[in-house]
Design an enzyme around this catalytic site. Structure first.
Site, PDB file in Angstrom:
ATOM      1  N   ASP A  74       0.739  -1.298  -0.008  1.00 56.23           N
ATOM      2  CA  ASP A  74      -0.011   0.094   0.046  1.00 56.23           C
ATOM      3  C   ASP A  74       0.896   1.320   0.038  1.00 56.23           C
ATOM      4  O   ASP A  74       2.174   1.141   0.490  1.00 56.23           O
ATOM      5  CB  ASP A  74      -0.953   0.143   1.324  1.00 56.23           C
ATOM      6  CG  ASP A  74      -0.208  -0.157   2.547  1.00 56.23           C
ATOM      7  OD1 ASP A  74       0.777  -0.744   2.805  1.00 56.23           O
ATOM      8  OD2 ASP A  74      -0.413   0.691   3.432  1.00 56.23           O
ATOM      9  N   GLU A 137      -0.048  -0.909   5.696  1.00 54.41           N
ATOM     10  CA  GLU A 137       0.968  -0.562   6.758  1.00 54.41           C
ATOM     11  C   GLU A 137       1.076   1.134   6.863  1.00 54.41           C
ATOM     12  O   GLU A 137       1.323   1.528   7.801  1.00 54.41           O
ATOM     13  CB  GLU A 137       2.268  -0.878   6.058  1.00 54.41           C
ATOM     14  CG  GLU A 137       3.541  -0.475   7.239  1.00 54.41           C
ATOM     15  CD  GLU A 137       4.129   0.951   7.088  1.00 54.41           C
ATOM     16  OE1 GLU A 137       4.916   1.158   7.936  1.00 54.41           O
ATOM     17  OE2 GLU A 137       3.713   1.699   6.260  1.00 54.41           O
TER      18      GLU A 137
END
Length: 378
Positions: A74, A137
């Site tokens: 991400d 994250e």
């Protein structure tokens, strides 16, 4: 496929947190041809989910060492003003060498690509290798690596060592690795009062003076002076809100938020209790979220292994540091010793994020050395 092509393939997917779908399809296609069994699952619900996670493993001989790479696919939102498309990776010439531009170049699709490239030609008989990859994250991190850890434990696939590919280098590739991180806690403070007319204060109860007293006492706290490996813990006021648009009204409540980054002299719960006591003493309340505890992988065999690999490829030995913010290493340290090492972090989260192509190639060689040395150690 070269590490540059791998990085470009990953960066072309607009995987803003929470990431699912296409980016994980691409990651699976990178690993499966090299013998990795890829396990994918979705965790969590809105607003912080759903999040996709991937655990890929290639087993070595029975009893062999198990080395894990960890990272995230991400990325933060790209924002406006890019010279080229944030999800249209582009190589441009620069005085010091070619640069690859695009969101995730350094944080951290470039490093994930280097991990995948590094293991491509390592024989399966060398030992067990795994990838711990999340899509959460950069966000709340509620349904990412924590869920992966549960999956790994259930599968009885706990690694011996883990390397996280966060961009730890500062001025040039290889100048810093992270052997620990401070913990993080955010606390919301509230004081309830009684709304009233400013001309009749005896009929009201102004919450602002009490909140100011709480913040003044907290601001005066000296949490510690640091340790051999950690800088001093710090408490910062990060928000202050009353929301009172009227000049002649005593407000009904006042709120504030504080953030504490703390070293290994503290536990999150102990700090929360300390703040709660201060708040209660002045008639307030405190609500906390502990994002992670501090951790330290003491210098030793693992850090020496990483430093030697970096020095062999770059000619410099990385500084062992615990500086910076949090990462998913704060969860992974519950599985095994963990160290972070990756690309130069100068452009992470910025417009026109970029990585030197030469650094991607060098990082691949460094990661390959680390894997080989880790699997060979006993």
């Amino acid at each position: 496929m070269s590490v540059l092509d791998l990085a470009k393939a990953l960066m072309a997917a607009p995987s803003v947190t929470p990431a699912v779908g296409d980016i994980f399809d691409k990651m699976a296609r990178l690993l499966e041809p090299h013998g990795f069994a890829v396990h994918r699952f979705i965790a969590g619900e809105e607003p912080d989910g759903p999040v996709e996670n991937l655990f890929a493993i290639r087993h070595g001989p029975a009893g062999s060492r198990h080395f894990a790479f960890a990272g995230h696919l991400d990325v933060v939102p790209p924002g406006e003003g890019w010279t080229s498309g944030p999800f249209a990776p582009e190589v441009r010439q620069a005085p010091g060498g070619d640069l690859l531009f695009g969101r995730g170049a350094v944080d951290m699709k470039g490093a994930v690509a280097a991990m995948a490239a590094a293991v491509a030609d390592i024989p399966a008989e060398s030992g067990t290798i795994s990838f711990i990859i999340t899509g959460d994250e950069e966000g709340p991190a509620l349904y990412g690596t924590r869920a992966l850890i549960d999956h790994i434990r259930a599968a009885d696939a706990i690694p011996d060592l883990c390397l996280v590919g966060e961009p730890t280098s500062v001025n040039r590739l290889g100048d810093m690795m992270k052997i620990g991180r401070r913990g993080s806690v955010n606390i919301w403070l509230k004081v309830e009062g009684v709304q009233g007319h400013v001309a009749y204060p005896h009929l009201a109860d102004n919450p602002i003076p009490s909140l100011v007293a709480i913040l003044a006492e907290l601001q005066s706290l000296a949490l510690d002076e640091g340790t051999d490996w950690f800088q001093p813990s710090n408490l910062e006021i990060t928000d202050l809100a009353v929301g009172n648009p009227a000049h002649n009204v005593i407000p009904a409540k006042a709120e504030a938020r504080i953030s504490i980054r703390f070293n290994d002299l503290h536990k999150g719960e102990d700090l929360v209790r300390r703040i709660e006591e201060v708040a209660e003493r002045h008639g307030g309340t405190a609500k906390a979220i502990i994002s992670g505890e501090s951790f330290l992988t003491m210098p030793g065999e693992f850090s020496e292994l990483v430093a030697s690999a970096v020095e062999a490829e770059t000619g410099i030995r990385p500084e062992a540091s615990t500086s910076g913010g949090t990462s998913d290493a704060r969860f992974l340290k519950d599985l095994c010793p963990v160290i972070e090492f990756g690309l130069v972090n100068a452009t992470m989260h910025k417009r026109d994020e970029a990585v030197a192509v030469d650094d991607l190639v060098a990082l691949t060689r460094i990661y390959r050395r680390i894997v080989q040395a880790a699997l060979a150690s006993r």
